[in-house]
Design a protein around this motif. Structure first.
Motif, PDB file in Angstrom:
ATOM      1  N   GLY A  13       0.800  -1.223   0.000  1.00 19.73           N
ATOM      2  CA  GLY A  13       0.000   0.000   0.000  1.00 19.73           C
ATOM      3  C   GLY A  13       0.825   1.262   0.000  1.00 19.73           C
ATOM      4  N   GLY A  14       2.163   1.140   0.009  1.00 21.80           N
ATOM      5  CA  GLY A  14       3.034   2.309   0.015  1.00 21.80           C
ATOM      6  C   GLY A  14       3.020   3.036  -1.318  1.00 21.80           C
ATOM      7  N   THR A  15       3.319   4.329  -1.281  1.00 21.37           N
ATOM      8  CA  THR A  15       3.256   5.148  -2.493  1.00 21.37           C
ATOM      9  C   THR A  15       4.514   5.980  -2.671  1.00 21.37           C
ATOM     10  OG1 THR A  15       2.154   6.982  -1.323  1.00 21.37           O
ATOM     11  CG2 THR A  15       0.738   5.345  -2.416  1.00 21.37           C
ATOM     12  N   LEU A  16       4.769   6.327  -3.915  1.00 16.43           N
ATOM     13  CA  LEU A  16       5.803   7.299  -4.278  1.00 16.43           C
ATOM     14  C   LEU A  16       5.105   8.580  -4.687  1.00 16.43           C
ATOM     15  CD1 LEU A  16       8.629   8.311  -5.097  1.00 16.43           C
ATOM     16  CD2 LEU A  16       8.286   7.171  -7.308  1.00 16.43           C
ATOM     17  N   ASN A  17       5.543   9.689  -4.115  1.00 13.22           N
ATOM     18  CA  ASN A  17       4.912  10.987  -4.355  1.00 13.22           C
ATOM     19  C   ASN A  17       5.970  11.957  -4.868  1.00 13.22           C
ATOM     20  OD1 ASN A  17       2.085  10.618  -2.762  1.00 13.22           O
ATOM     21  ND2 ASN A  17       3.751   9.505  -1.765  1.00 13.22           N
ATOM     22  N   ILE A  18       5.735  12.513  -6.052  1.00 16.14           N
ATOM     23  CA  ILE A  18       6.738  13.324  -6.742  1.00 16.14           C
ATOM     24  C   ILE A  18       6.185  14.719  -6.991  1.00 16.14           C
ATOM     25  CG2 ILE A  18       8.142  13.556  -8.810  1.00 16.14           C
ATOM     26  CD1 ILE A  18       7.865  10.504  -9.192  1.00 16.14           C
ATOM     27  N   LEU A  19       6.938  15.711  -6.549  1.00 20.88           N
ATOM     28  CA  LEU A  19       6.636  17.116  -6.837  1.00 20.88           C
ATOM     29  C   LEU A  19       7.812  17.674  -7.622  1.00 20.88           C
ATOM     30  CD1 LEU A  19       4.896  19.711  -6.316  1.00 20.88           C
ATOM     31  CD2 LEU A  19       6.294  20.061  -4.271  1.00 20.88           C
ATOM     32  N   GLN A  20       7.554  18.184  -8.816  1.00 24.16           N
ATOM     33  CA  GLN A  20       8.658  18.738  -9.593  1.00 24.16           C
ATOM     34  C   GLN A  20       8.123  19.601 -10.731  1.00 24.16           C
ATOM     35  OE1 GLN A  20      10.547  14.944 -10.824  1.00 24.16           O
ATOM     36  NE2 GLN A  20      10.406  15.724 -12.900  1.00 24.16           N
ATOM     37  N   PRO A  21       9.029  20.388 -11.359  1.00 22.43           N
ATOM     38  CA  PRO A  21       8.576  21.261 -12.443  1.00 22.43           C
ATOM     39  C   PRO A  21       7.937  20.483 -13.581  1.00 22.43           C
ATOM     40  CG  PRO A  21      10.790  21.870 -11.733  1.00 22.43           C
ATOM     41  CD  PRO A  21      10.450  20.578 -11.053  1.00 22.43           C
ATOM     42  N   ASN A  22       6.877  21.040 -14.115  1.00 22.11           N
ATOM     43  CA  ASN A  22       6.204  20.469 -15.282  1.00 22.11           C
ATOM     44  C   ASN A  22       6.687  21.256 -16.495  1.00 22.11           C
ATOM     45  OD1 ASN A  22       4.422  19.679 -17.316  1.00 22.11           O
ATOM     46  ND2 ASN A  22       2.689  19.516 -15.915  1.00 22.11           N
ATOM     47  N   TYR A  23       7.484  20.609 -17.331  1.00 24.65           N
ATOM     48  CA  TYR A  23       8.102  21.318 -18.454  1.00 24.65           C
ATOM     49  C   TYR A  23       7.067  21.970 -19.364  1.00 24.65           C
ATOM     50  CZ  TYR A  23      11.299  22.410 -22.245  1.00 24.65           C
ATOM     51  OH  TYR A  23      12.041  23.078 -23.198  1.00 24.65           O
ATOM     52  N   ARG A  24       5.903  21.383 -19.474  1.00 25.62           N
ATOM     53  CA  ARG A  24       4.875  21.967 -20.352  1.00 25.62           C
ATOM     54  C   ARG A  24       4.540  23.393 -19.939  1.00 25.62           C
ATOM     55  NH1 ARG A  24      -0.329  18.639 -22.290  1.00 25.62           N
ATOM     56  NH2 ARG A  24       1.441  17.438 -23.103  1.00 25.62           N
ATOM     57  N   TYR A  25       4.608  23.676 -18.651  1.00 26.84           N
ATOM     58  CA  TYR A  25       4.244  25.010 -18.155  1.00 26.84           C
ATOM     59  C   TYR A  25       5.446  25.820 -17.667  1.00 26.84           C
ATOM     60  CZ  TYR A  25      -0.174  22.519 -18.196  1.00 26.84           C
ATOM     61  OH  TYR A  25      -1.251  21.766 -18.586  1.00 26.84           O
ATOM     62  N   ALA A  26       6.587  25.169 -17.457  1.00 30.92           N
ATOM     63  CA  ALA A  26       7.758  25.858 -16.897  1.00 30.92           C
ATOM     64  C   ALA A  26       8.930  25.886 -17.873  1.00 30.92           C
ATOM     65  CB  ALA A  26       8.189  25.170 -15.602  1.00 30.92           C
ATOM     66  N   TYR A  27       8.669  25.729 -19.162  1.00 31.63           N
ATOM     67  CA  TYR A  27       9.756  25.625 -20.139  1.00 31.63           C
ATOM     68  C   TYR A  27      10.637  26.870 -20.191  1.00 31.63           C
ATOM     69  CZ  TYR A  27       6.470  28.309 -22.973  1.00 31.63           C
ATOM     70  OH  TYR A  27       5.595  29.272 -23.416  1.00 31.63           O
ATOM     71  N   ALA A  28      10.043  28.039 -19.944  1.00 37.60           N
ATOM     72  CA  ALA A  28      10.823  29.279 -20.063  1.00 37.60           C
ATOM     73  C   ALA A  28      11.889  29.395 -18.982  1.00 37.60           C
ATOM     74  CB  ALA A  28       9.889  30.494 -20.012  1.00 37.60           C
ATOM     75  N   GLU A  29      11.634  28.813 -17.802  1.00 43.02           N
ATOM     76  CA  GLU A  29      12.576  28.925 -16.679  1.00 43.02           C
ATOM     77  C   GLU A  29      13.306  27.625 -16.391  1.00 43.02           C
ATOM     78  OE1 GLU A  29       9.238  29.100 -16.486  1.00 43.02           O
ATOM     79  OE2 GLU A  29       8.547  30.801 -15.283  1.00 43.02           O
ATOM     80  N   TYR A  30      12.951  26.561 -17.083  1.00 41.73           N
ATOM     81  CA  TYR A  30      13.410  25.224 -16.712  1.00 41.73           C
ATOM     82  C   TYR A  30      14.925  25.119 -16.609  1.00 41.73           C
ATOM     83  CZ  TYR A  30      12.668  20.147 -16.375  1.00 41.73           C
ATOM     84  OH  TYR A  30      12.598  18.853 -15.954  1.00 41.73           O
ATOM     85  N   PHE A  31      15.629  25.673 -17.560  1.00 41.92           N
ATOM     86  CA  PHE A  31      17.077  25.540 -17.566  1.00 41.92           C
ATOM     87  C   PHE A  31      17.787  26.741 -16.949  1.00 41.92           C
ATOM     88  CE2 PHE A  31      15.832  22.443 -20.827  1.00 41.92           C
ATOM     89  CZ  PHE A  31      16.425  21.324 -20.270  1.00 41.92           C
ATOM     90  N   ASP A  32      17.051  27.563 -16.205  1.00 42.10           N
ATOM     91  CA  ASP A  32      17.718  28.549 -15.347  1.00 42.10           C
ATOM     92  C   ASP A  32      18.525  27.827 -14.269  1.00 42.10           C
ATOM     93  OD1 ASP A  32      16.631  30.577 -16.806  1.00 42.10           O
ATOM     94  OD2 ASP A  32      15.122  31.146 -15.316  1.00 42.10           O
ATOM     95  N   ASP A  33      18.091  26.617 -13.936  1.00 48.08           N
ATOM     96  CA  ASP A  33      18.845  25.772 -13.011  1.00 48.08           C
ATOM     97  C   ASP A  33      19.812  24.935 -13.839  1.00 48.08           C
ATOM     98  OD1 ASP A  33      19.786  23.743 -11.277  1.00 48.08           O
ATOM     99  OD2 ASP A  33      18.003  23.943 -10.016  1.00 48.08           O
ATOM    100  N   TYR A  34      21.095  25.202 -13.671  1.00 46.54           N
ATOM    101  CA  TYR A  34      22.105  24.558 -14.515  1.00 46.54           C
ATOM    102  C   TYR A  34      22.265  23.068 -14.242  1.00 46.54           C
ATOM    103  CZ  TYR A  34      25.165  25.024 -10.384  1.00 46.54           C
ATOM    104  OH  TYR A  34      25.711  24.949  -9.128  1.00 46.54           O
ATOM    105  N   THR A  35      21.639  22.554 -13.179  1.00 45.96           N
ATOM    106  CA  THR A  35      21.764  21.129 -12.874  1.00 45.96           C
ATOM    107  C   THR A  35      20.606  20.304 -13.428  1.00 45.96           C
ATOM    108  OG1 THR A  35      20.659  21.314 -10.732  1.00 45.96           O
ATOM    109  CG2 THR A  35      23.047  21.675 -10.765  1.00 45.96           C
ATOM    110  N   HIS A  36      19.673  20.923 -14.123  1.00 48.19           N
ATOM    111  CA  HIS A  36      18.587  20.157 -14.738  1.00 48.19           C
ATOM    112  C   HIS A  36      19.122  19.393 -15.951  1.00 48.19           C
ATOM    113  CE1 HIS A  36      14.944  22.632 -13.057  1.00 48.19           C
ATOM    114  NE2 HIS A  36      15.676  22.053 -12.117  1.00 48.19           N
ATOM    115  N   VAL A  37      18.958  18.082 -15.938  1.00 46.28           N
ATOM    116  CA  VAL A  37      19.469  17.253 -17.031  1.00 46.28           C
ATOM    117  C   VAL A  37      18.382  16.421 -17.699  1.00 46.28           C
ATOM    118  CG1 VAL A  37      21.774  17.120 -16.016  1.00 46.28           C
ATOM    119  CG2 VAL A  37      20.087  15.346 -15.471  1.00 46.28           C
ATOM    120  N   ALA A  38      17.193  16.364 -17.119  1.00 44.72           N
ATOM    121  CA  ALA A  38      16.100  15.574 -17.685  1.00 44.72           C
ATOM    122  C   ALA A  38      14.842  16.429 -17.748  1.00 44.72           C
ATOM    123  CB  ALA A  38      15.847  14.322 -16.853  1.00 44.72           C
TER     124      ALA A  38
END
Length: 212
Positions: A123-148
């Motif tokens: 019954g355990g779950t994985l819960n992920i919160l992270q940028p959604n590229y569809r809506y955050a594409y303009a700022e996504y690579f402001d973080d130089y460590t984003h690779v995916a």
């Protein structure tokens, strides 16, 4: 992440703790039971796990400095997220990762998922919160460590391809960052989460469980 990342891109910011206190109050406390064991993957400064109320809390991060920021009672594991060897099999009820998987290659993400399947309790779950590229594409690579890159569609598909079933998908859960001129208020965060439409939402929330 290197210590340089925490002194440049991800400096400690008291506003993030305000956000996580509000997120716990308005959202996550309804999903985590008092007797659960919670694992925070890539816990960083511990803003999420420090606010969790649960029987057992574990913060895992490869940054050794993370341990200095964890609240009393939170167990620290210093290791990369691709090495969950310190976590007992079948012990985790609620695994959480905030702004993590965009920082590692897909091959590493797949290794995390493979290990998590064995670490999650029934019954355990994985819960992920992270940028959604569809809506955050303009700022996504402001973080130089984003690779995916992931949108809510591709992330759900990747989870399915690696043995997980998505049970809740919220493409626009939160704004992208606290680094803005907008006020960070617990009341406003609660109101925002209750809104049916979130025009500023650029972070997604995905909840998944291992597929039988």
């Amino acid at each position: 992440m290197s210590s340089g990342y925490h002194s440049s891109r991800l400096v400690q910011d008291a506003r993030r703790d305000v956000v996580w206190k509000a997120l716990w109050r308005h959202h996550f406390r309804h999903q985590i039971r008092p007797d659960d064991t919670v694992l925070d993957l890539g816990c960083g400064y511990g803003e999420f796990i420090n606010n969790v109320v649960a029987r057992r809390r574990i913060g895992l991060d490869q940054w050794a400095g993370s341990a200095d920021h964890l609240a009393p009672g939170v167990e620290s594991v210093v290791a990369p997220v691709t090495d969950l060897g310190a976590i007992a099999d079948g012990s985790i009820d609620f695994a959480f990762a905030s702004n993590l998987f965009e920082h590692i290659p897909q091959e590493a993400f797949a290794r995390v998922l493979e290990q998590l399947r064995g670490k999650l309790a029934k019954g355990g779950t994985l819960n992920i919160l992270q940028p959604n590229y569809r809506y955050a594409y303009a700022e996504y690579f402001d973080d130089y460590t984003h690779v995916a890159i992931y949108s809510h569609v591709s992330l759900a598909d990747f989870l399915a391809a690696n043995g997980f079933e998505v049970i809740d998908l919220r493409p626009r859960f939160l704004p992208l960052t606290v680094k803005s001129r907008l006020p960070v208020s617990p009341t406003l965060i609660g109101l925002y989460l209750a809104m049916p439409f979130k025009p500023l939402g650029k972070q997604m929330l995905v909840r998944a469980r291992p597929r039988d």
